[in-house]
Write an enzyme that holds these catalytic residues in place. Structure first.
Site, PDB file in Angstrom:
ATOM      1  N   ASP A 280      44.356  58.162  -4.843  1.00 21.61           N
ATOM      2  CA  ASP A 280      43.309  58.914  -4.148  1.00 21.61           C
ATOM      3  C   ASP A 280      42.348  57.969  -3.450  1.00 21.61           C
ATOM      4  O   ASP A 280      41.497  57.343  -4.089  1.00 21.61           O
ATOM      5  CB  ASP A 280      42.553  59.798  -5.139  1.00 21.61           C
ATOM      6  N   LYS A 287      36.440  56.983  -0.353  1.00 22.66           N
ATOM      7  CA  LYS A 287      35.682  56.452  -1.480  1.00 22.66           C
ATOM      8  C   LYS A 287      35.241  55.021  -1.192  1.00 22.66           C
ATOM      9  O   LYS A 287      35.908  54.304  -0.442  1.00 22.66           O
ATOM     10  CB  LYS A 287      36.564  56.426  -2.741  1.00 22.66           C
ATOM     11  N   ARG A 361      41.569  70.123  -6.405  1.00 21.80           N
ATOM     12  CA  ARG A 361      41.540  71.591  -6.542  1.00 21.80           C
ATOM     13  C   ARG A 361      42.419  72.268  -5.503  1.00 21.80           C
ATOM     14  O   ARG A 361      42.904  73.374  -5.722  1.00 21.80           O
ATOM     15  CB  ARG A 361      40.101  72.086  -6.464  1.00 21.80           C
TER      16      ARG A 361
END
Length: 512
Positions: A280, A287, A361
């Site tokens: 990720d 990030k 999600r």
């Protein structure tokens, strides 16, 4: 580009039971005895007096000289010389209040103290309470865990064999077998989470599921990108769109004994859904670099599901279980999903993507919607390293969970207490529903605010009317140091909790 090859990894110790005391069992390199706190000083457990006589060494005096207290996991080392035996070391291991947790931690302490040893014979489990023998074995297994990618091989090896001495309980064999299943699932989950992402692509993770599923007698199906497109998995496709490694959906089917074709038609089905983000970056909402350092383990929920599915038969799970792992790499490229994009999930519900780093999600939503539409589940449980907010809420060692059914919540609590994988129930605050509502789509993936709660509320829409629990263990997915049964790095958290639940006599008792 050369394909990375994972080196051969170390294996957990072997375990055996014996009714004899340690000094009566030949060939051991290490003897280990329990130490209990006492009002007048620590007390030694079974076999220690006989060992002292056989070795010509006063073990109690050695304990007192070291100022040992018997606290949980305290290890006193006593080198010995025994001309007629192989033993060269005695370990005196504290068990504190002698609870199952104390024995799990004592097992881990013993494992760390016996690295690179051939064998250890121990009477620690002889004084364990009910289920304490199994807890000791799980702790010793997971405390032995190691992973390496060195050209010269692993730095150290787990102890080769652990003999549990002074055990005559008729049920000990079954307890040991169950402990090996739980500890082995934790080991597998931890390994999968630790594998670097230059090898661990969605396709690689699917291959692992196929391999372990076949060995466990499961039916395993894998959706490739073309099938995901054809069946409308918009969330999974959007998250994986930037990567050269195409997404996958992994399905693993377990059927209990006696519920095969033409039989057991009324056996209920539990669906487990595990987040499988193999790396990720955060996507276009990227990030910071330090935030990516642990993101190879952002598929830890998927690892927990794969490892759990592989061990269901070993714990004699009485219900059907289907494991779903939506696997994708959240990368950055010209084809990445963008903030403001609207995606359509399985079943037609739409989500506005207002943060590409809230990707977990989106893939869980697809799998949950598929489960509701196609699998007729009695229960859905999803498990994921979903939100940094959960770590803010609960710190390092406790996972959070949400549930829309009180009986299911009770099962999760009971399993957590039994397994040692702790959880805390979080609220589904209906007042926050407006935060997950988009102005242009059915839902907003980036509600913010109480982040763990709004993420759960987002997912709840995809559970429909099915009893559902959501486990967010971003708080427990990474251990910064060796601590009890946890080794530094990805924790492999989850399978022990799931197997404790699904391996109970009636996992769905009381659920609406």
């Amino acid at each position: 580009m050369a394909i990375a090859q994972l080196p051969t990894q170390v294996s957990p110790p072997e375990f055996a039971l014996s009714s004899a005391l340690p000094h009566q069992i030949g060939g051991a390199e290490v003897w280990a005895f329990p130490v209990l706190p006492g009002e007048d000083g620590p007390l030694l457990g079974p076999g220690a007096d006989e060992a002292s006589e056989a070795l010509g060494t006063d073990l109690l005096a050695a304990l007192e000289a070291a100022r040992a207290t018997g606290r949980t996991g305290e290890v006193t080392t006593v080198p010995v010389s025994a001309p007629d035996d192989d033993v060269s070391l005695v370990l005196l291991v504290g068990v504190g209040d002698a609870s199952t947790t104390d024995f799990r931690r004592a097992g881990a302490a013993l494992a760390r103290a016996t690295k690179d040893r051939v064998s250890v014979v121990t009477s620690l489990a002889a004084i364990a309470p009910e289920e304490g023998l199994g807890a000791f074995v799980v702790g010793a297994m997971l405390g032995s865990f190691a992973f390496h990618w060195r050209s010269t091989g692993p730095k150290e090896q787990p102890v080769g064999r652990v003999v549990l001495a002074d055990i005559s309980d008729d049920g000990a064999d079954d307890e040991l077998a169950r402990a090996l299943a739980l500890g082995g699932a934790g080991w597998r989950s931890r390994t999968l989470a630790t594998v670097p992402s230059n090898l661990k692509t969605p396709a690689w993770l699917a291959d692992q599921a196929v391999e372990v599923g076949e060995a466990a007698g499961l039916d395993v199906t894998v959706w490739d990108e073309a099938r995901l497109v054809a069946e409308g998995f918009g969330g999974l496709l959007a998250v994986g769109s930037a990567s050269v490694h195409e997404p996958r959906l992994i399905r693993m089917d377990y059927t209990p004994r006696g519920a095969g074709k033409g039989a057991g038609k009324n056996v209920p089905t539990v669906v487990l859904v595990g987040k499988g983000i193999t790396f990720d970056t955060g996507g276009l909402d990227i990030k910071p670099s330090e935030g990516m350092l642990t993101m190879k383990r952002d598929m830890s929920g998927g690892a927990a599901v794969i490892a759990t599915m592989a061990a269901l038969r070993d714990v004699d799970c009485p219900v059907r279980v289907i494991g779903l792992v939506p696997a994708a790499e959240n990368a950055v490229s010209g084809s990445a999903m963008r903030p403001g994009d609207v995606i359509t999930h399985v079943g037609g519900r739409t989500s506005e993507v207002n943060n590409t780093d809230a990707e977990g999600r989106l893939v869980l939503a697809d799998a949950m919607a598929y489960a509701v539409a196609e699998l007729k589940p009695s229960v859905i449980l999803d498990i994921a390293t979903l939100t940094g907010a959960m770590k803010v809420s609960l710190g390092q060692w406790t996972g959070g969970y949400f549930a829309n059914d009180e009986a299911l919540a009770g099962h999760v609590e009971t399993a957590a207490a039994a397994s040692g994988e702790r959880v805390w129930r979080m609220p589904l605050v209906t007042d926050y529903e407006d935060k997950v509502t988009s102005k242009i789509a059915d839902g907003d993936n980036a509600a913010g605010g109480a982040g763990a709660i709004t993420a759960a509320l987002f997912l709840q829409h995809f559970a429909g009317d099915v009893p559902w629990a959501h486990v967010d263990f971003a708080s427990a997915a990474e251990s910064p140091t060796d601590r009890h049964e946890w080794t530094a790095g990805p924790s492999g958290w989850g399978p022990r909790l799931l197997l404790s639940w699904l391996g109970s006599d009636d996992p769905l008792e009381g659920i609406a």
